[in-house]
Design a protein around this motif. Sequence first.
Motif, PDB file in Angstrom:
ATOM      1  N   TYR A   4      55.572  78.249  36.284  1.00 58.09           N
ATOM      2  CA  TYR A   4      56.795  79.076  36.266  1.00 58.09           C
ATOM      3  C   TYR A   4      57.022  79.765  37.609  1.00 58.09           C
ATOM      4  O   TYR A   4      58.109  79.676  38.198  1.00 58.09           O
ATOM      5  CB  TYR A   4      56.677  80.098  35.134  1.00 58.09           C
ATOM      6  CG  TYR A   4      57.643  81.265  35.198  1.00 58.09           C
ATOM      7  CD1 TYR A   4      59.012  81.067  35.088  1.00 58.09           C
ATOM      8  CD2 TYR A   4      57.180  82.573  35.346  1.00 58.09           C
ATOM      9  CE1 TYR A   4      59.898  82.138  35.131  1.00 58.09           C
ATOM     10  CE2 TYR A   4      58.043  83.648  35.390  1.00 58.09           C
ATOM     11  CZ  TYR A   4      59.406  83.419  35.288  1.00 58.09           C
ATOM     12  OH  TYR A   4      60.269  84.479  35.338  1.00 58.09           O
ATOM     13  N   VAL A   5      56.003  80.422  38.122  1.00 57.36           N
ATOM     14  CA  VAL A   5      56.161  81.158  39.375  1.00 57.36           C
ATOM     15  C   VAL A   5      56.279  80.187  40.547  1.00 57.36           C
ATOM     16  O   VAL A   5      57.047  80.436  41.490  1.00 57.36           O
ATOM     17  CB  VAL A   5      54.995  82.144  39.582  1.00 57.36           C
ATOM     18  CG1 VAL A   5      55.090  82.813  40.950  1.00 57.36           C
ATOM     19  CG2 VAL A   5      55.008  83.210  38.491  1.00 57.36           C
ATOM     20  N   ARG A 146      57.965  90.851  41.703  1.00 57.32           N
ATOM     21  CA  ARG A 146      57.321  90.940  40.399  1.00 57.32           C
ATOM     22  C   ARG A 146      57.103  92.417  40.091  1.00 57.32           C
ATOM     23  O   ARG A 146      56.132  93.029  40.513  1.00 57.32           O
ATOM     24  CB  ARG A 146      56.003  90.163  40.405  1.00 57.32           C
ATOM     25  CG  ARG A 146      55.431  89.906  38.988  1.00 57.32           C
ATOM     26  CD  ARG A 146      54.724  91.125  38.431  1.00 57.32           C
ATOM     27  NE  ARG A 146      54.010  90.870  37.197  1.00 57.32           N
ATOM     28  CZ  ARG A 146      53.363  91.798  36.507  1.00 57.32           C
ATOM     29  NH1 ARG A 146      53.348  93.065  36.925  1.00 57.32           N
ATOM     30  NH2 ARG A 146      52.727  91.494  35.408  1.00 57.32           N
ATOM     31  N   VAL A 179      60.617  87.735  39.158  1.00 56.19           N
ATOM     32  CA  VAL A 179      59.735  87.183  38.126  1.00 56.19           C
ATOM     33  C   VAL A 179      59.975  88.007  36.868  1.00 56.19           C
ATOM     34  O   VAL A 179      59.400  89.090  36.702  1.00 56.19           O
ATOM     35  CB  VAL A 179      58.257  87.236  38.560  1.00 56.19           C
ATOM     36  CG1 VAL A 179      57.354  86.626  37.488  1.00 56.19           C
ATOM     37  CG2 VAL A 179      58.071  86.515  39.888  1.00 56.19           C
ATOM     38  N   HIS A 186      51.061  85.222  35.416  1.00 57.13           N
ATOM     39  CA  HIS A 186      52.004  84.828  36.457  1.00 57.13           C
ATOM     40  C   HIS A 186      51.675  85.498  37.794  1.00 57.13           C
ATOM     41  O   HIS A 186      51.961  84.942  38.853  1.00 57.13           O
ATOM     42  CB  HIS A 186      53.428  85.148  36.027  1.00 57.13           C
ATOM     43  CG  HIS A 186      53.859  84.389  34.806  1.00 57.13           C
ATOM     44  ND1 HIS A 186      53.585  83.049  34.645  1.00 57.13           N
ATOM     45  CD2 HIS A 186      54.531  84.785  33.686  1.00 57.13           C
ATOM     46  CE1 HIS A 186      54.072  82.645  33.470  1.00 57.13           C
ATOM     47  NE2 HIS A 186      54.644  83.676  32.882  1.00 57.13           N
ATOM     48  N   GLU A 189      49.030  83.311  39.199  1.00 53.51           N
ATOM     49  CA  GLU A 189      49.629  82.098  39.753  1.00 53.51           C
ATOM     50  C   GLU A 189      50.244  82.375  41.115  1.00 53.51           C
ATOM     51  O   GLU A 189      50.048  81.613  42.078  1.00 53.51           O
ATOM     52  CB  GLU A 189      50.691  81.559  38.788  1.00 53.51           C
ATOM     53  CG  GLU A 189      51.340  80.270  39.270  1.00 53.51           C
ATOM     54  CD  GLU A 189      52.435  79.781  38.327  1.00 53.51           C
ATOM     55  OE1 GLU A 189      53.094  78.795  38.679  1.00 53.51           O
ATOM     56  OE2 GLU A 189      52.633  80.400  37.262  1.00 53.51           O
TER      57      GLU A 189
END
Length: 420
Positions: A4-5, A146, A179, A186, A189
């Motif tokens: 995803y990230v 994030r 994010v 995440h 990641e």
Amino acid sequence: MSGYVRGLAVAARAAQTAIAGCDSVTRYALLERMAAQLLDGQEAILAANAQDVLDAAATGASKATLDRLMLDAARVQGMAQALREVAAQADPLGEITRSEVRPNGLVVQRQRIPLGLVAMIYEARPNVTAEAAALCLKAGNAVLLRGGSEAARSNAAIADCLHAALRALRLPEAAVSLVEDTAREHVLELLQLTDLVDLAIPRGGESLIRFVAEHARVPVIKHYKGVCHLYVDRAADIDTALGLLIDGKASRPGVCNALETLLVHREIADAFLPRALAALRASGIEVRGDAATRSFDVDVAQASDDDYAAEFLDLVIAVRVVDNLAEALAHIARFGSDHTEVIATEDAATAEAFVCATRSSAVMVNASSRFNDGGQLGLGAEIGISTTRLHAYGPMGAETLTIERFVVRGDGQTRHSSIE
């Protein structure tokens, strides 16, 4: 890892080329448009933030966290003003910071270029969403944001405004990527993306900073806690010192540039401490002190080493009486966090000795610790206050989100003679 990230980072990395390729007029217009969009979207931002604050309060968030999280009309306007101040600054990109001609005729220059893709990992401060984006874009970078789960709605509402500005100037929205899924996996990641992320900046509590530093494979600049000291020298003006104390501790105790420890020279303690303790009590501040401090007020709690090392982020301060400047400096070296140190003194030599002997990112002479802030120091805004001694130390503005490279201009010079 979910990927995803990585997907967000790939898109942001591609978008960075478009931002770096813009001229200064376009980047100025982009930041001005972002400021306007924040004001136009104020109602939605405040509604989202109100829900974030309610949820955080319901889960027992501290007063300091709630203070950092909360937005009102004045704070939204402050964000917009910060973006306008960043927009108005000189464009750092392409700046030649140094140029010299070597004996062989080569012109050797240093030129500012973007870092690339900056990952910002932060807690509770929705204003960081706007200010970090603006600073990164001003310097030709893309940014991967994030934020913490406690500010998820606020961050999304602010990001919507920033994306609207990017669309209006026909620039890729991915240059500011949020994010939105705040699961910790995440973050892990993101911290492994050595092929995409050029720099990670964590900004938040001690546990977040340690987590990022321990798990990152990408470069990290830490924005660590602020155990900030005020040292009241024997040559201090007492009224000045009192003003620095109350402004530094009471004006907004939940921020990293608030005072956490007061050190007082023994020769001024009789004149200063009774007034200081009364002023602190009047401001609702709990005092924890050593035996010398407690001799002035029996209600002062006994301070421990843990207190002297603490970033309270609350209406609490630790106090200690010291015999001289050397003892004050030794205390700061042992318990400080390289953030901000303050001296109150009318003795120029003592002030200079204090400045030279402290290593912190900012040293204040007869000025409040609360001035260690990008906006107050002329940066317009800050992406944070670096306590890592790398290329940036202290408040980080747009210029510190660039890096210098060498550009060498010649007219055919070779290092070695041609071989016949």
